[in-house]
Design a protein around this motif. Sequence first.
Motif, PDB file in Angstrom:
ATOM      1  N   ALA A 185       0.861  -1.176   0.000  1.00 46.40           N
ATOM      2  CA  ALA A 185       0.000   0.000   0.000  1.00 46.40           C
ATOM      3  C   ALA A 185       0.898   1.227   0.000  1.00 46.40           C
ATOM      4  O   ALA A 185       1.583   1.509   0.975  1.00 46.40           O
ATOM      5  CB  ALA A 185      -0.904   0.009   1.232  1.00 46.40           C
ATOM      6  N   ILE A 200      -1.803   1.233  -4.772  1.00 43.07           N
ATOM      7  CA  ILE A 200      -1.016   0.016  -4.566  1.00 43.07           C
ATOM      8  C   ILE A 200       0.169   0.074  -5.526  1.00 43.07           C
ATOM      9  O   ILE A 200      -0.025   0.242  -6.735  1.00 43.07           O
ATOM     10  CB  ILE A 200      -1.863  -1.227  -4.922  1.00 43.07           C
ATOM     11  CG1 ILE A 200      -3.210  -1.176  -4.215  1.00 43.07           C
ATOM     12  CG2 ILE A 200      -1.088  -2.507  -4.653  1.00 43.07           C
ATOM     13  CD1 ILE A 200      -3.277  -1.779  -2.883  1.00 43.07           C
ATOM     14  N   VAL A 211      -4.682  -6.253  -5.713  1.00 40.04           N
ATOM     15  CA  VAL A 211      -5.051  -5.213  -4.757  1.00 40.04           C
ATOM     16  C   VAL A 211      -5.310  -5.774  -3.365  1.00 40.04           C
ATOM     17  O   VAL A 211      -5.475  -5.024  -2.424  1.00 40.04           O
ATOM     18  CB  VAL A 211      -6.301  -4.417  -5.218  1.00 40.04           C
ATOM     19  CG1 VAL A 211      -6.060  -3.804  -6.578  1.00 40.04           C
ATOM     20  CG2 VAL A 211      -7.536  -5.286  -5.209  1.00 40.04           C
ATOM     21  N   ILE A 226      -3.940  -6.626  -0.580  1.00 40.61           N
ATOM     22  CA  ILE A 226      -2.618  -6.585   0.021  1.00 40.61           C
ATOM     23  C   ILE A 226      -2.533  -7.334   1.336  1.00 40.61           C
ATOM     24  O   ILE A 226      -1.472  -7.500   1.902  1.00 40.61           O
ATOM     25  CB  ILE A 226      -2.141  -5.130   0.230  1.00 40.61           C
ATOM     26  CG1 ILE A 226      -3.195  -4.352   0.991  1.00 40.61           C
ATOM     27  CG2 ILE A 226      -1.793  -4.490  -1.087  1.00 40.61           C
ATOM     28  CD1 ILE A 226      -2.741  -2.984   1.381  1.00 40.61           C
TER      29      ILE A 226
END
Lengths: 868, 144
Positions: free
Chosen positions: B42, B56, B138, B140
């Motif tokens: 991030a 990201i 995405v 994470i």
Amino acid sequence: MDEFDEIVREFLVESYENLDQLDRDLVGLEQEPDSRELLQSIFRTIHTIKGTSGFLAFGKLEALTHAGEGLLAKLRDGGLPLNQERTTGLLELVDAVRAILASIENNGDEGDPDYTDLVARLTALQEANPAAQPASAEASDAAPSAKAAPSKTRKATARGKRSKAASVPTEPTKPAELAEPSGPAGPSGQAEPAEPAEPAEPAEPAELATALDGAPSSDSTPTDGANVPLLGELLKQHADIDDTDVAVAMLEQQLGDERPLGEILVEHGQATPDQIAEALAAQAGARAGGTAHPAHGAVAESSLRVDVNLLDTLMRLVGELVLTRNQIVATAAAQADPAMVRSSQRLNLLVSELQEGVMKTRMQPIDTVWNKLPRVIRDLGVSCGKDVRIELEGRETELDKTILEAIKDPLTHVVRNAVDHGIESPEVREAAGKPAQGLLTLRAFHEGGQVNIEISDDGAGIDAAKVAVKALASGLATPEQLRGMGPREIISLIFTPGFSTAEQVTNVSGRGVGMDVVRTNIEKIGGTVDVQSDLGVGTTIRIKIPLTLAIIPALTVECAGERYAVPQVSLEELLCVEGDQARTGVEYLSGAPVFRLRGNLLPLVWLDHVLDLSAAPHVEDAVYILVLQAEGRRFGLVVDRVLNTEEIVVKPLSRQLKGIGTYAGATILGDGRVALILDVRALARRAHVVREGDSNVEGAKQAAAVAANDGPEPLLVVAVGERRLGVPLSMVTRLEEIAAAGVERVGSREVVQYRGQLLPLARLSNVLGEHSGGSDRDDDEQLKTIVYTQGRRSVGLVVDAVVDIATEAPKSRGEVSDYGLSGVAVVQERVTELLDMEQAIMAADPRFFDAVAAAGAADVSAYAEMGS
Amino acid sequence: MESRQLATFTVDTLLFGVEVYTVQEVIRYQEMTVVPLAAHGAAGLINLRGEVVTAIDLRTRLGLPPRPDGEMPMNVVVRVNDEPVSLLVDAIGDVAQVSADQFEEPPETMTGPGRALVLGAYKLENQLLLALDVKRAVDIGVAV
């Protein structure tokens, strides 16, 4: 028939509103049984629901409200006194109506429950003498049908007669004519309709007149639906339907066709569903207008209903506008153009006003939630055998609608708990010397951008010892944990999931769910709950909630080059420690940094440490501390710089970042950059400061004061030479550093000027015979001093160092006979001597106890004994 | 033959593609606010017309060396689960028309954390176009 649904929805909305009014009126009525105004208001409400439900073909609802209306009419006309039985009956009626409405809302029909019993009871209650119940129950069966029959007849006659109602005398025969073919063949069929029609006859001419001329009907209230046009009339105006069609349809209804008039007409192809719907809507409109509460008339004209979604959209847009405003104001300030600055200032003002206005549209007084409580309490009181009075203070306090919705259930729960567990039964109360009637006080007020709600009862209070036992029994806490807790913390265990102290499970509470849900729900909307209880005196639950969720005032700070927003709600004060203090002000208790704030130790947290940021070289000449409070405890957050206070719009964090938990969201600052909003509670938890008693002298002392005999007394651990000494925290008024240079001698004793008084000092090293020193003193030295104050007298005990505060119970105790000690114990895994405070104080000021009250002295020896 | 359109971009030396319809917009570098304690990958938060969007960094996610100093990433804003997320990439390419017969499973030559984020490769004339698994990229919270 979507539009028909729309009408039903309107009906539901309106009825719910009416029911809320009804609850209030009924409870009010019980206090003031003679109030004709209240009776009139209740009657009107029930009457309106009855009218509409009949029209929408909700038969059960109609029968029910009809029975209620009958009772109310008698009460209103003064024929019957209102007693508790009748009130209960009426309240049950309200509940039943609510249940039916809920069923209509959810399933589209009235649902299965059978209310004939209640109808019978309501009818029975209409009798002046309750002994005549069986008879009246029968009468009740007849009564509604008698009413219902003429009402249908009325329609039929009105429609049936196409020519003008020329001769009244012929009318009474009309119902009979119509009734004849309607009855199924057979003698019983003939007898039935004839009977109820009979008593209705005298009213007939008047009713007919109503139908034809629109004049007020004689048997009904002034607000009766007299001005509401009949569906048939409307259809004639709106669609190509003539009297015959309507009359035929009415006749079919009369003959047993249960469907609403509209449906029959549609089936005959005489009207389209749209036309019917239109007519129904027109009728509903007329009805709403015609039956509006006179007292509310003015309000109704100056207010209108707005869809909440629209308000939400407006709120969001204003939020964006506020951000843009912030950006423009920041840009304009950077430029030297006076015109631009002026416009931006004007924009600033306007947007603030607009924001306030839009926020107000979503604000509702807390009374919208509270007004249900008197009823809740009344019912609970009756079922628990308790007499409880409720006092509401600050009913006009306004809150955002979403927040109101969110606190409704928790609030009700807390109130129920207070009545069920808190307030004792009248006998117990009288035995305890309290008035038999319990008092529940709800207070709401604004404070620091938050709304505080306090729910106080004057009941039995919460017994910390019982809570501890219960927590232990249900495995919610271990003995070790409990020993480490203050009483306040123990009482807070009631917020733990699965906790209940109720000795008996009642249908009200005590099922082990509740207070934890209360806390969860309140915290979900950014609020806090805490509880304060004095055994035998009462309990207060304090709820703090934000005014609104969308826009909050916040303080922006800088840390390691990034900006963060701290909600003002959590901020108590702002400290800037400069100069020498910046270097010396921060001290360490067992490695934990603390700051002395007016004599209290404030645990400190460095934001960059908590956030795991590479520590920028600390500016040593100034330390900025935000004094924050979370969950009733305070701590200091150290930041690099304090920037500004501004209104920020809270934006949720994306899914990826929600798990971190340290942030309450994000916002966009004036320059367009994103800043994170710190979640103060999470920070406190991360920093491990949310534990009562930890390095918090004041809190621990309060706890100790309340603790009395259960829960260990926290000890202040100090060092004298190589020895560790434990001092009961309750005997520590303040910790001070006193310049050795200021110490003067009076006779053989040392004193220092302290707060305009002479403070006698005793060096514990001398008292305990550690060394006889005192001659080779360094005047630059700061003497670490425990100050104990009783009444107007104080003494100071000089120690070598303050080590820690121990909240755990000493493990093993032994006795010693040395002077100045009351015992020895293992505290925090180390041998610690327990100071005999009385002797130590006497060493500083032999006349200390002569001067203070005898009671005070007894207090001290009690503490001294605690150690032995 | 079934064909699809992929929006392409480069990260380090690799060419990636995502379905065109998932891309909401492409914007130049935006100032970012770092989120301390956030999971690896991030990069920060950007202000996308009043909306706070998480960015990201695909280089971090793919285990590639950090972007050389002075080079600014581009934001490819994609919608995942109806939430906008910005992917930081080195440069934006064209929209490529690819067909299923060009597709192959992730190439053996590809190793490292990036492999889990790639659905497969389309063999273009002179280069391989890697199809990015946007959802995983995405997410994470999941280590790769």
